[in-house]
Enzyme design. Structure first.
Site, PDB file in Angstrom:
ATOM      1  CG  ASN A  43      -1.889  -1.149   1.225  1.00 34.20           C
ATOM      2  OD1 ASN A  43      -2.427  -1.526   0.190  1.00 34.20           O
ATOM      3  ND2 ASN A  43      -2.104  -1.741   2.395  1.00 34.20           N
ATOM      4  CG  HIS A 129     -10.777  -2.193   8.091  1.00 36.37           C
ATOM      5  ND1 HIS A 129     -10.247  -2.509   9.321  1.00 36.37           N
ATOM      6  CD2 HIS A 129      -9.880  -2.631   7.165  1.00 36.37           C
ATOM      7  CE1 HIS A 129      -9.081  -3.103   9.156  1.00 36.37           C
ATOM      8  NE2 HIS A 129      -8.831  -3.197   7.863  1.00 36.37           N
ATOM      9  CD  GLU A 169     -13.008   0.612   4.384  1.00 36.41           C
ATOM     10  OE1 GLU A 169     -12.100   0.676   3.527  1.00 36.41           O
ATOM     11  OE2 GLU A 169     -13.413  -0.462   4.850  1.00 36.41           O
ATOM     12  CB  SER A 173      -9.202  -1.755   2.225  1.00 34.06           C
ATOM     13  OG  SER A 173     -10.145  -2.640   2.807  1.00 34.06           O
ATOM     14  CG  ASP A 198     -10.997   3.558   8.055  1.00 39.00           C
ATOM     15  OD1 ASP A 198      -9.940   4.103   7.695  1.00 39.00           O
ATOM     16  OD2 ASP A 198     -11.043   2.392   8.472  1.00 39.00           O
ATOM     17  CG  HIS A 201      -6.793   1.772   1.795  1.00 37.27           C
ATOM     18  ND1 HIS A 201      -5.670   1.092   1.397  1.00 37.27           N
ATOM     19  CD2 HIS A 201      -7.320   1.067   2.839  1.00 37.27           C
ATOM     20  CE1 HIS A 201      -5.522   0.010   2.147  1.00 37.27           C
ATOM     21  NE2 HIS A 201      -6.506  -0.021   3.042  1.00 37.27           N
ATOM     22  CE  LYS A 245      -3.706   0.766   5.108  1.00 38.82           C
ATOM     23  NZ  LYS A 245      -3.811   0.453   6.549  1.00 38.82           N
TER      24      LYS A 245
END
Length: 391
Positions: A43, A129, A169, A173, A198, A201, A245
């Site tokens: 990542n 997640h 998110e 992910s 979140d 990423h 990440k």
């Protein structure tokens, strides 16, 4: 260690995992130049983990602060390095205050288990997640899930449960698609609910503050080129960002209102009883944040590589999802076949992720191919050529 019921239970479960093709085992990474492996599994989207500036920052941070924080934040483990990083993150995102943790998983767990209890309702995207799922279950809060990125379903749950919390998110992910944050924020405001994002990423690599529903694909591609450091305060009430990440290092932060962070400091068991993130790591993360701002060529290279990968797959008739982020899943379906293809790719010189249930739903095993700024056209072309012969 002699016979014991727990060992019997372990043996049975391990055998079942192995027979189902779901046994996970750690292995030493060989994805480096000496092993001739081109890594499409990690990542480190901007290639910061090995950047010369980051290596220098490690030495500088250790020289100034030492290599460890030596105590929990409320004893003596909170330093100027931590404060500077928190302030910089707030400066870029518009939030009032930040709170640092050693990982994104612990940050999500701390946030949820400290703020929520049986009197609260948490509404979350179906693909949220695992750290959020576990945290909500442990908190005792009422847990509602809406269909992935389904605004109508999210509104139905918010309408039935006003004054609640919605969690999503920014970039998912495993699928690489993005949440419609503007619309979710409007719904949360309509039903007097908080939006918690979140941003693990997304932070540092995608302009997720855009209004996705109002943009064409070309506009989305253009907005992807802008490194705005993500979600501004008006698009979420609380934002969790991680440093492992796009920032290429370690740690995480919760960013939000002063009242929330003050309560976290006073009540979060994960924060109170953990040794603080090392100040050298905080100094390193600050360097990474600043590099994402001062070196836009890294993001430009990443986005060019994403485009090159997708074009090469189209040429070879390899089916892709709609993701325009660094996460490019290739759905295979069968777990054993997914592992087999990943293994053959590795033998051919390419490391890719083989993602199986329960990380993804049953029947949706996939190769999780992640593109980064350090790949080149030849790397990408060779990977896609090899992939085309295996699927």
């Amino acid at each position: 260690m002699g016979s014991h019921p727990i060992l019997d239970k372990i043996s049975q479960r391990m055998h079942k995992l192995e027979s189902d093709g779901l046994l996970r085992q750690r292995k030493l990474s060989k994805a480096d130049k000496n092993q001739q492996i081109i890594d499409f599994s990690h990542n480190d989207y901007l290639g910061l983990a090995n950047a010369a500036e980051m290596v220098d920052a490690v030495t500088q941070g250790a020289t100034i602060y030492g290599v460890g924080s030596k105590a929990s934040p409320l004893v003596s483990g909170y330093s100027q390095a931590h404060l500077q990083l928190e302030q910089r993150l707030c400066e870029l995102t518009g939030h009032e205050v930040g709170l640092l943790f050693c990982s994104g998983f612990s940050a999500n767990q701390a946030l949820i288990k400290t703020l929520f209890d049986a009197n609260d309702v948490v509404i979350a995207d179906k693909l949220i997640h695992a750290s959020v799922i576990d945290g909500v279950k442990d908190s005792g809060a009422v847990f509602k899930r809406y269909k992935h990125n389904d605004l109508d379903h999210a509104e139905q749950l918010l309408k039935r449960n006003p004054n609640s919390v919605l969690m999503t998110e920014s970039v998912f992910s495993m699928d690489g698609d993005t949440a419609p944050l503007s619309e979710l924020k409007r719904l949360c405001e309509q039903y007097n609910s908080w939006l918690v994002v979140d941003d693990a990423h997304g932070f540092g690599v995608s302009k997720t503050s855009r209004d996705d529903s109002q943009q064409t694909n070309s506009q989305q591609d253009k907005s992807q080129q802008t490194n705005s450091q993500q979600i501004k305060k008006q698009l979420c009430d609380i934002q969790v960002v991680t440093f492992g990440k796009a920032l290429g290092c370690q740690g995480a932060a919760i960013l939000g209102p002063q009242a929330v962070i003050d309560f976290m400091v006073a009540q979060s068991r994960q924060y109170i009883y953990s040794t603080a993130l090392s100040p050298a790591s905080a100094h390193l993360a600050l360097t990474a944040v600043n590099l994402t701002e001062s070196q836009p060529h890294r993001l430009e290279a990443l986005n060019a590589n994403i485009g090159a990968f997708r074009q090469a797959c189209i040429k070879h008739n390899i089916a892709l999802t709609d993701s325009i982020t660094a996460i490019q899943p290739v759905l295979i379906g069968d777990s054993d076949k997914t592992v087999s293809i990943a293994s053959k790719l590795y033998d051919a010189g390419f490391a890719v992720g083989a993602i199986r249930p329960p990380t993804v739903p049953a029947g949706q095993a996939r190769l999780r191919i992640t593109i980064n700024a350090q790949h080149n056209n030849n790397d990408i072309a060779q990977l896609v050529d090899a992939l085309a012969t295996l699927i």
